[in-house]
Design a protein around this motif. Structure first.
Motif, PDB file in Angstrom:
ATOM      1  N   VAL A 108      -7.233 -45.509  29.752  1.00 33.97           N
ATOM      2  CA  VAL A 108      -7.220 -44.057  29.878  1.00 33.97           C
ATOM      3  C   VAL A 108      -7.378 -43.670  31.349  1.00 33.97           C
ATOM      4  O   VAL A 108      -8.280 -44.163  32.036  1.00 33.97           O
ATOM      5  CB  VAL A 108      -8.340 -43.415  29.045  1.00 33.97           C
ATOM      6  CG1 VAL A 108      -8.365 -41.899  29.248  1.00 33.97           C
ATOM      7  CG2 VAL A 108      -8.164 -43.743  27.570  1.00 33.97           C
ATOM      8  N   ASN A 118      -7.894 -40.347  33.570  1.00 30.92           N
ATOM      9  CA  ASN A 118      -8.203 -38.936  33.381  1.00 30.92           C
ATOM     10  C   ASN A 118      -7.576 -38.054  34.449  1.00 30.92           C
ATOM     11  O   ASN A 118      -6.898 -38.523  35.369  1.00 30.92           O
ATOM     12  CB  ASN A 118      -9.714 -38.718  33.246  1.00 30.92           C
ATOM     13  CG  ASN A 118     -10.494 -39.028  34.505  1.00 30.92           C
ATOM     14  OD1 ASN A 118     -10.022 -38.870  35.621  1.00 30.92           O
ATOM     15  ND2 ASN A 118     -11.745 -39.463  34.329  1.00 30.92           N
ATOM     16  N   GLN A 119      -7.799 -36.747  34.318  1.00 33.30           N
ATOM     17  CA  GLN A 119      -7.122 -35.799  35.192  1.00 33.30           C
ATOM     18  C   GLN A 119      -7.459 -36.000  36.667  1.00 33.30           C
ATOM     19  O   GLN A 119      -6.576 -35.905  37.528  1.00 33.30           O
ATOM     20  CB  GLN A 119      -7.468 -34.361  34.764  1.00 33.30           C
ATOM     21  CG  GLN A 119      -6.846 -33.957  33.440  1.00 33.30           C
ATOM     22  CD  GLN A 119      -7.233 -32.543  33.046  1.00 33.30           C
ATOM     23  OE1 GLN A 119      -8.398 -32.261  32.781  1.00 33.30           O
ATOM     24  NE2 GLN A 119      -6.257 -31.642  33.004  1.00 33.30           N
ATOM     25  N   TRP A 173      -9.275 -36.003  24.843  1.00 33.65           N
ATOM     26  CA  TRP A 173      -9.007 -35.782  26.260  1.00 33.65           C
ATOM     27  C   TRP A 173      -7.921 -34.731  26.512  1.00 33.65           C
ATOM     28  O   TRP A 173      -6.977 -34.937  27.277  1.00 33.65           O
ATOM     29  CB  TRP A 173      -8.653 -37.106  26.925  1.00 33.65           C
ATOM     30  CG  TRP A 173      -9.720 -38.127  26.693  1.00 33.65           C
ATOM     31  CD1 TRP A 173     -11.041 -38.038  27.023  1.00 33.65           C
ATOM     32  CD2 TRP A 173      -9.569 -39.393  26.026  1.00 33.65           C
ATOM     33  NE1 TRP A 173     -11.718 -39.169  26.631  1.00 33.65           N
ATOM     34  CE2 TRP A 173     -10.839 -40.019  26.019  1.00 33.65           C
ATOM     35  CE3 TRP A 173      -8.488 -40.068  25.459  1.00 33.65           C
ATOM     36  CZ2 TRP A 173     -11.064 -41.267  25.462  1.00 33.65           C
ATOM     37  CZ3 TRP A 173      -8.701 -41.318  24.904  1.00 33.65           C
ATOM     38  CH2 TRP A 173      -9.974 -41.911  24.903  1.00 33.65           C
ATOM     39  N   TYR A 195      -8.208 -27.937  29.539  1.00 34.71           N
ATOM     40  CA  TYR A 195      -7.647 -29.028  30.333  1.00 34.71           C
ATOM     41  C   TYR A 195      -6.463 -28.541  31.163  1.00 34.71           C
ATOM     42  O   TYR A 195      -6.276 -28.954  32.313  1.00 34.71           O
ATOM     43  CB  TYR A 195      -7.232 -30.187  29.427  1.00 34.71           C
ATOM     44  CG  TYR A 195      -8.375 -31.079  29.006  1.00 34.71           C
ATOM     45  CD1 TYR A 195      -8.521 -32.363  29.517  1.00 34.71           C
ATOM     46  CD2 TYR A 195      -9.326 -30.638  28.082  1.00 34.71           C
ATOM     47  CE1 TYR A 195      -9.570 -33.192  29.125  1.00 34.71           C
ATOM     48  CE2 TYR A 195     -10.379 -31.452  27.687  1.00 34.71           C
ATOM     49  CZ  TYR A 195     -10.495 -32.724  28.216  1.00 34.71           C
ATOM     50  OH  TYR A 195     -11.549 -33.532  27.824  1.00 34.71           O
ATOM     51  N   THR A 227      -4.099 -35.974  31.337  1.00 36.92           N
ATOM     52  CA  THR A 227      -4.633 -37.312  31.112  1.00 36.92           C
ATOM     53  C   THR A 227      -3.490 -38.234  30.704  1.00 36.92           C
ATOM     54  O   THR A 227      -2.651 -37.880  29.880  1.00 36.92           O
ATOM     55  CB  THR A 227      -5.699 -37.291  30.006  1.00 36.92           C
ATOM     56  OG1 THR A 227      -6.746 -36.398  30.388  1.00 36.92           O
ATOM     57  CG2 THR A 227      -6.273 -38.676  29.765  1.00 36.92           C
ATOM     58  N   ASN A 242      -2.246 -42.573  29.913  1.00 38.31           N
ATOM     59  CA  ASN A 242      -2.740 -43.783  29.269  1.00 38.31           C
ATOM     60  C   ASN A 242      -1.809 -44.930  29.623  1.00 38.31           C
ATOM     61  O   ASN A 242      -0.625 -44.909  29.274  1.00 38.31           O
ATOM     62  CB  ASN A 242      -2.780 -43.595  27.746  1.00 38.31           C
ATOM     63  CG  ASN A 242      -3.416 -44.784  27.041  1.00 38.31           C
ATOM     64  OD1 ASN A 242      -4.640 -44.913  27.022  1.00 38.31           O
ATOM     65  ND2 ASN A 242      -2.598 -45.650  26.468  1.00 38.31           N
ATOM     66  N   ASN A 263     -11.808 -45.141  35.655  1.00 39.33           N
ATOM     67  CA  ASN A 263     -11.744 -43.842  36.334  1.00 39.33           C
ATOM     68  C   ASN A 263     -12.853 -43.702  37.363  1.00 39.33           C
ATOM     69  O   ASN A 263     -12.627 -43.242  38.491  1.00 39.33           O
ATOM     70  CB  ASN A 263     -11.818 -42.721  35.297  1.00 39.33           C
ATOM     71  CG  ASN A 263     -10.558 -42.628  34.458  1.00 39.33           C
ATOM     72  OD1 ASN A 263      -9.518 -42.211  34.934  1.00 39.33           O
ATOM     73  ND2 ASN A 263     -10.646 -43.046  33.206  1.00 39.33           N
ATOM     74  N   ARG A 323     -14.114 -35.453  24.239  1.00 40.71           N
ATOM     75  CA  ARG A 323     -13.938 -34.196  24.965  1.00 40.71           C
ATOM     76  C   ARG A 323     -15.052 -34.022  25.988  1.00 40.71           C
ATOM     77  O   ARG A 323     -15.622 -32.953  26.149  1.00 40.71           O
ATOM     78  CB  ARG A 323     -13.915 -32.993  24.003  1.00 40.71           C
ATOM     79  CG  ARG A 323     -13.207 -31.775  24.622  1.00 40.71           C
ATOM     80  CD  ARG A 323     -13.539 -30.465  23.928  1.00 40.71           C
ATOM     81  NE  ARG A 323     -12.743 -29.355  24.433  1.00 40.71           N
ATOM     82  CZ  ARG A 323     -12.972 -28.681  25.565  1.00 40.71           C
ATOM     83  NH1 ARG A 323     -14.013 -29.028  26.328  1.00 40.71           N
ATOM     84  NH2 ARG A 323     -12.190 -27.708  25.942  1.00 40.71           N
ATOM     85  N   HIS A 345     -15.340 -33.321  29.015  1.00 42.01           N
ATOM     86  CA  HIS A 345     -14.638 -32.781  30.171  1.00 42.01           C
ATOM     87  C   HIS A 345     -15.560 -32.557  31.360  1.00 42.01           C
ATOM     88  O   HIS A 345     -15.141 -32.718  32.515  1.00 42.01           O
ATOM     89  CB  HIS A 345     -13.954 -31.461  29.773  1.00 42.01           C
ATOM     90  CG  HIS A 345     -12.741 -31.149  30.588  1.00 42.01           C
ATOM     91  ND1 HIS A 345     -12.224 -29.877  30.709  1.00 42.01           N
ATOM     92  CD2 HIS A 345     -11.927 -31.931  31.329  1.00 42.01           C
ATOM     93  CE1 HIS A 345     -11.151 -29.903  31.473  1.00 42.01           C
ATOM     94  NE2 HIS A 345     -10.954 -31.128  31.870  1.00 42.01           N
ATOM     95  N   GLU A 391     -16.195 -36.256  32.828  1.00 46.96           N
ATOM     96  CA  GLU A 391     -15.074 -36.938  33.471  1.00 46.96           C
ATOM     97  C   GLU A 391     -14.443 -36.136  34.601  1.00 46.96           C
ATOM     98  O   GLU A 391     -13.845 -36.699  35.519  1.00 46.96           O
ATOM     99  CB  GLU A 391     -13.990 -37.268  32.440  1.00 46.96           C
ATOM    100  CG  GLU A 391     -13.366 -36.035  31.789  1.00 46.96           C
ATOM    101  CD  GLU A 391     -12.179 -36.371  30.904  1.00 46.96           C
ATOM    102  OE1 GLU A 391     -11.248 -37.003  31.418  1.00 46.96           O
ATOM    103  OE2 GLU A 391     -12.182 -36.001  29.721  1.00 46.96           O
ATOM    104  N   PHE A 392     -14.550 -34.801  34.557  1.00 47.16           N
ATOM    105  CA  PHE A 392     -13.853 -33.971  35.528  1.00 47.16           C
ATOM    106  C   PHE A 392     -14.781 -33.024  36.283  1.00 47.16           C
ATOM    107  O   PHE A 392     -14.563 -32.759  37.459  1.00 47.16           O
ATOM    108  CB  PHE A 392     -12.764 -33.142  34.824  1.00 47.16           C
ATOM    109  CG  PHE A 392     -11.842 -32.437  35.770  1.00 47.16           C
ATOM    110  CD1 PHE A 392     -10.768 -33.107  36.334  1.00 47.16           C
ATOM    111  CD2 PHE A 392     -12.032 -31.110  36.108  1.00 47.16           C
ATOM    112  CE1 PHE A 392      -9.911 -32.470  37.216  1.00 47.16           C
ATOM    113  CE2 PHE A 392     -11.187 -30.462  36.988  1.00 47.16           C
ATOM    114  CZ  PHE A 392     -10.119 -31.142  37.547  1.00 47.16           C
TER     115      PHE A 392
END
Length: 630
Positions: A48, A50-51, A102, A111, A119, A121, A335, A438, A440, A443-444
């Motif tokens: 994965v 991520n953004q 995600w 997102y 995102t 993969n 990530n 989720r 978010h 991860e972001f």
């Protein structure tokens, strides 16, 4: 082979090291990367992206290739829980639950609002060759990225490090002297050599991953699902029944050609080390004959959640698995590794160019260690939370298959007692797994607090949900909120203006004074800095969607300063009497320099424009550290 001098030595050629190399190349920082392995990963491992990672990949130019090979958005919208895959019971293979993952294939409005990138993969065994090829294209020297070259010893000098490297192709040794080193060796060599240990839980689970090819299109359900939790009553709960992940490469969803299954074993179970027994169990879990599978790799591993005691030891910095090792839940490991290198690269570039003091590099540990600790904690919590689903279903590996099936049947049979209640209990349990799928804000939306952030005195951030909900803000320490703006009929994401290691000064409609002061400062100090007004009228960039206006947190005369890693470093809600003086103060603080100086701490000894040792007979070009040839 002759000795080499270089500003930065990267030790390790996985996702962390290769990403760090690409970032340094884009910033014009000369470096040498050595990897002890002759090849990139042969295992699917992390997948994965991520953004934030995709934004970084866009900046270094590899995102289009990654997106081309990635799982299509429509095949990575969800994860699902199933009563096994196939079997003799009338409910075998039936879906128990379904949850968006995600951003739901870039359909979740939060997102979409957070980033121009979705995102993606892509399994590591297919990602790393792309990164290696791109790292070599970006590096100015054809011998700047070396595989099958192993660091066998490293020592700290008064200024810099000296590493002994074995060229395993020729069985010859050479030494590398570098002003700084980045350990991206998965913690195998450099950390132990420098006495840097890891802390955190180990032996969380004994896992075996099996990478195989098979046609599962007749048994796998739901084309939008990326990860399938095979909650087979024959084996018990979520982990013990196996986790099935599509691996492509050409087709995805139910028609994926390749797959990985993760199987849970009792700690130190010797069966986990027997490939034949693992494959036999896999066939039972999938309900297929051995002849239907082509097994590529069986990989036993221990699930752990550990973080390095230090992220900096002298002039050595730890990134990726050398700094933290995660459970796979949430996809946070790779990530985090890529984000480590992105945080470090711009700081190294400014220190080596003499624009910042070495003390700026201390903020790498101050910023990344807490974030990576949070990521590890989140991954461990997510892994353990899957047992909440088993509890809601009342499944147990110790119970008989008949008893476990009896617990599941009310999910689909309304004639059985408490069917609706059991479905809702399962629904609630699966809902808690949004902590993994989720997350978010983890991860972001993670935040930094260090000497490279200038507080504006605003109240401490109090999140609505610290895991699941990213709330855009320009409060110093927060990531720059995403906004599309326009200039000369062209649309651009504000964050893209930092590309190439630039600071970004964003002033309101009446903030031209900030822009003028910033341009004077950039010229005086030779700083990579871009300054613009953003708004609707009379501005450099037009905020046509009002996305910036909604989140900017300043008045028309205020300013936001963004670091080269897209993090807000400073904010002034309104104008100030002397913008030149204020910006000078802010950048002195950000760059850890003495007020009124130009920077140039110890890092000025090896400038970013210097090259790998020209005296080398193999054609690699040379550089001096303090003007002395080692």
């Amino acid at each position: 082979m002759a000795d080499i001098e270089v500003p930065v030595l990267i030790i390790g050629g996985g996702g962390a090291g290769l990403s760090a190399s690409m970032n340094l190349s884009k910033l014009g920082v000369d470096h040498l990367l050595v990897s002890s392995l002759p090849y990139t990963s042969k295992l699917p491992k992390a997948h994965v992206l991520n953004q934030r990672t995709m934004e970084i990949f866009e900046e270094v130019g590899v995102a289009p290739e990654v997106e081309k090979r990635s799982t299509p958005a429509e095949h990575m919208k969800a994860t699902g829980w199933y009563a096994g895959l196939v079997g003799d019971h009338r409910y075998s293979g039936r879906r128990l639950g379904h949850l968006e993952v995600w951003g739901g294939g870039y359909t979740d409005p939060d997102y979409i609002a957070a980033s121009a990138k979705r995102t993606c993969n892509l399994p590591q065994l297919r990602l790393e060759p792309l990164l290696l090829d791109h790292a070599r294209k970006l590096h100015p020297d054809p011998r700047g990225v070396r595989f099958n070259h192993e660091v066998t010893a490293i020592e700290q000098l008064d200024e810099g490090v000296r590493a002994t490297v074995l060229d395993k192709d020729t069985d010859t040794e050479y030494t590398v002297r570098a002003r700084y080193a980045i350990a991206a060796d998965r913690g195998r060599t450099i950390g132990p050599a420098l006495g840097v240990g890891m802390t955190g839980p180990t032996d969380l689970m004994m896992m075996v991953s099996v990478h195989f090819s098979a046609d599962l299109s007749q048994s796998a359900r739901d084309d939008d699902v990326l990860i399938r939790w095979l909650v087979n009553p024959e084996f018990g709960g979520s982990w013990s029944s196996g986790v099935l992940v599509a691996m492509g490469p050409e087709h995805w969803g139910t028609t994926s050609e390749e797959w990985v299954v993760h199987l849970d074993y009792a700690t130190h179970d010797k069966d986990a080390l027997r490939d034949d027994l693992v494959i036999e169990r896999l066939c039972t879990v999938l309900g297929v004959d051995r002849s239907a599978l082509t097994v590529h790799k069986v990989s036993p591993w221990i699930m752990e959640g550990v973080v390095a005691e230090k992220f900096r030891a002298g002039d050595v910095f730890f990134i990726g698995d050398a700094a933290h090792r995660h459970p796979p839940t949430g996809g946070l490991g790779l990530n985090s590794a890529i984000h480590d290198g992105y945080n470090l690269a711009w700081k190294l570039s400014l220190v080596l160019a003499g624009k910042a003091d070495d003390a700026l590099l201390d903020t790498y540990e101050a910023e990344r260690q807490p974030v990576d600790q949070d990521n590890v904690d989140a991954a461990v919590a997510s892994a353990m939370n899957h047992f909440t689903i088993d509890k809601a279903l009342n499944l147990s590996p110790e119970a008989s298959a008949a008893d476990n099936w009896a617990e599941l049947e009310p999910i689909w049979d309304d004639s059985l007692p408490n069917a609706a209640e059991k479905r809702h209990a399962l629904n609630k349990a699966i809902g808690t797994q949004t902590m993994e799928f989720r997350h978010h804000n983890v991860e972001f939306g993670y935040r930094y607090d260090s000497a490279a952030i200038v507080s504006d005195g605003s109240p401490d951030y109090s999140p609505i949900d610290p895991v699941r909900l990213y709330e855009p803000s320009t409060k110093p320490g927060h990531p720059l909120p995403h906004a599309f703006v326009e200039k000369s009929n062209e649309r651009i994401a504000l964050g893209d203006l930092v590309a190439g290691g630039h600071f970004l000064v964003l002033a309101g409609e009446d903030g031209q004074g900030w822009v003028d002061a910033a341009n004077r400062l950039a010229a005086e100090r030779g700083l990579p800095l871009r300054a613009h007004t953003v708004g609707l009228e009379g501005c450099d960039f037009v905020d046509v969607r009002m996305a910036w206006m909604k989140n900017r947190g300043i008045s028309s005369s205020g300013v936001v300063i963004v670091r080269p890693d897209r993090y807000v470093a400073y904010r002034s809600v309104a104008g100030v009497p002397d913008a030149d003086r204020e910006l000078g103060r802010v950048f002195d603080s950000l760059l850890a320099v003495t007020p009124g100086s130009q920077g140039a701490g110890s890092g000025s000894a090896a400038g970013s424009g210097s090259r790998l040792g020209a005296s080398e007979s193999n054609g690699v070009a040379a550089a001096g550290v303090n003007g002395v040839t080692v």
